[in-house]
Design an enzyme around this catalytic site. Sequence first.
Site, PDB file in Angstrom:
ATOM      1  N   ARG A 227      58.973  19.497  24.842  1.00  0.00           N
ATOM      2  CA  ARG A 227      60.328  18.978  25.051  1.00  0.00           C
ATOM      3  C   ARG A 227      60.317  17.684  25.855  1.00  0.00           C
ATOM      4  NH1 ARG A 227      64.445  22.020  28.879  1.00  0.00           N
ATOM      5  NH2 ARG A 227      64.128  20.259  30.267  1.00  0.00           N
TER       6      ARG A 227
ATOM      7  N   HIS B  19      72.623  26.189  24.678  1.00  0.00           N
ATOM      8  CA  HIS B  19      71.620  26.788  23.800  1.00  0.00           C
ATOM      9  C   HIS B  19      70.902  27.876  24.569  1.00  0.00           C
ATOM     10  CE1 HIS B  19      69.580  23.597  26.031  1.00  0.00           C
ATOM     11  NE2 HIS B  19      68.482  24.333  25.944  1.00  0.00           N
TER      12      HIS B  19
ATOM     13  N   ASP C 121      70.811  21.895  29.386  1.00  0.00           N
ATOM     14  CA  ASP C 121      69.643  21.506  30.188  1.00  0.00           C
ATOM     15  C   ASP C 121      70.002  20.656  31.402  1.00  0.00           C
ATOM     16  OD1 ASP C 121      67.784  22.843  28.609  1.00  0.00           O
ATOM     17  OD2 ASP C 121      67.663  21.173  27.202  1.00  0.00           O
TER      18      ASP C 121
ATOM     19  N   HIS D  57      72.592  28.016  28.405  1.00  0.00           N
ATOM     20  CA  HIS D  57      72.637  26.925  29.379  1.00  0.00           C
ATOM     21  C   HIS D  57      72.721  25.582  28.669  1.00  0.00           C
ATOM     22  CE1 HIS D  57      68.464  27.096  28.075  1.00  0.00           C
ATOM     23  NE2 HIS D  57      68.361  25.834  28.445  1.00  0.00           N
TER      24      HIS D  57
HETATM   25  C1  OGA Z   1      64.708  24.037  26.060  1.00  0.00           C
HETATM   26  C2  OGA Z   1      65.098  25.418  25.708  1.00  0.00           C
HETATM   27  C3  OGA Z   1      64.850  27.092  23.985  1.00  0.00           C
HETATM   28  C4  OGA Z   1      63.742  27.609  23.155  1.00  0.00           C
HETATM   29  O1  OGA Z   1      63.698  23.554  25.528  1.00  0.00           O
HETATM   30  O2  OGA Z   1      65.416  23.407  26.839  1.00  0.00           O
HETATM   31  O3  OGA Z   1      65.981  25.971  26.304  1.00  0.00           O
HETATM   32  O4  OGA Z   1      64.037  28.328  22.180  1.00  0.00           O
HETATM   33  N1  OGA Z   1      64.435  25.933  24.673  1.00  0.00           N
HETATM   34  O5  OGA Z   1      62.581  27.338  23.472  1.00  0.00           O
HETATM   35 MN    MN Z   2      67.042  24.467  27.539  1.00  0.00          MN
END
Ligand code: OGA
Ligand code: MN
Length: 279
Positions: free
Chosen positions: A270, A254, A104, A102
């Site tokens: 995040r 990602h 974000d 995806h």
């Molecule tokens: C995010 C995500 C991936 C992870 O923080 O947006 O998709 O490996 N993280 O935690």
């Molecule tokens: Mn993400």
Amino acid sequence: MELRALTPFMGMEVRGIDLRQPVGDADFALIRHALNTHSVLLFRDQALAEADHVSFSRRFGPLLTHVLTQFLKEAHPEIYVLSNVVDAGKAIGNHKEGWNWHSDLSYKAEPCLGSLLYAIETPPEGADTLFASMHAAWDALDEDAQQRIRHMKAVHSYAAYYGKAFADRNPLSDEQKAKTPDVAHPLVRTHPETGRLSLYVGEDVVKEIEGLSAGESETLLAELNGHAIDPAFTHRHVWQPGDLIIWDNRSTMHRATPYDDVKYRRVMHRTTVAGDRPF
Ligand code: OGA
Ligand code: MN
């Protein structure tokens, strides 16, 4: 400060900078340019307090707060916690977030420019994050395929993602649903700062392509999602505590990968930087 490519097609490591200190304008301009052109930036060995993480993130633009408010840090609601840790019966963060490809907040009319993910606790194995360059994915399509999808739009749906990713949980509240209506975005988007094109797809979050039959839409989405994550365009990051990664959601996808969540703890913070409507 020193920058070094992580792969030939995406990503740079930025060394020799302590992000607890205010970053000077000249260094920040280099960082910003590197993000626009290389899409993923890694800063290792940081020791950030929540306030440091938030203030560095703010340099990129205003920050967004996540709709799942139960996972926000009380003192710093700009920080969204991803974790499997349960403290006094309460999950401290969202577990299994992003376990599919995806970009974000693509389900929002104005998705985010970038995300800054900071590793606090990481399992000794598993829980890597994969990144894919959507510039590379677009560039690698042949001209017929590019022409065919150039002006198509796809419907991104948080409800669709949530229903698939978190089927075992309480459904979204009416208020959360009202905050996340479905939205149509171009399948091919233009990076607003460099003008470069990229493929804009996603696994569970993209419900359908407008103007196609359900069957055609499903086939094309599967094809494009499959193409987008060709190993030739992807990079695997193996986390260490103290790593901060910022990625450009306008030009990458990602995904998280599994780990032994009974044996190990994972705590990630995040922040999310506001962005523009894709075009
Ligand atoms: C995010 C995500 C991936 C992870 O923080 O947006 O998709 O490996 N993280 O935690
Ligand atoms: Mn993400």
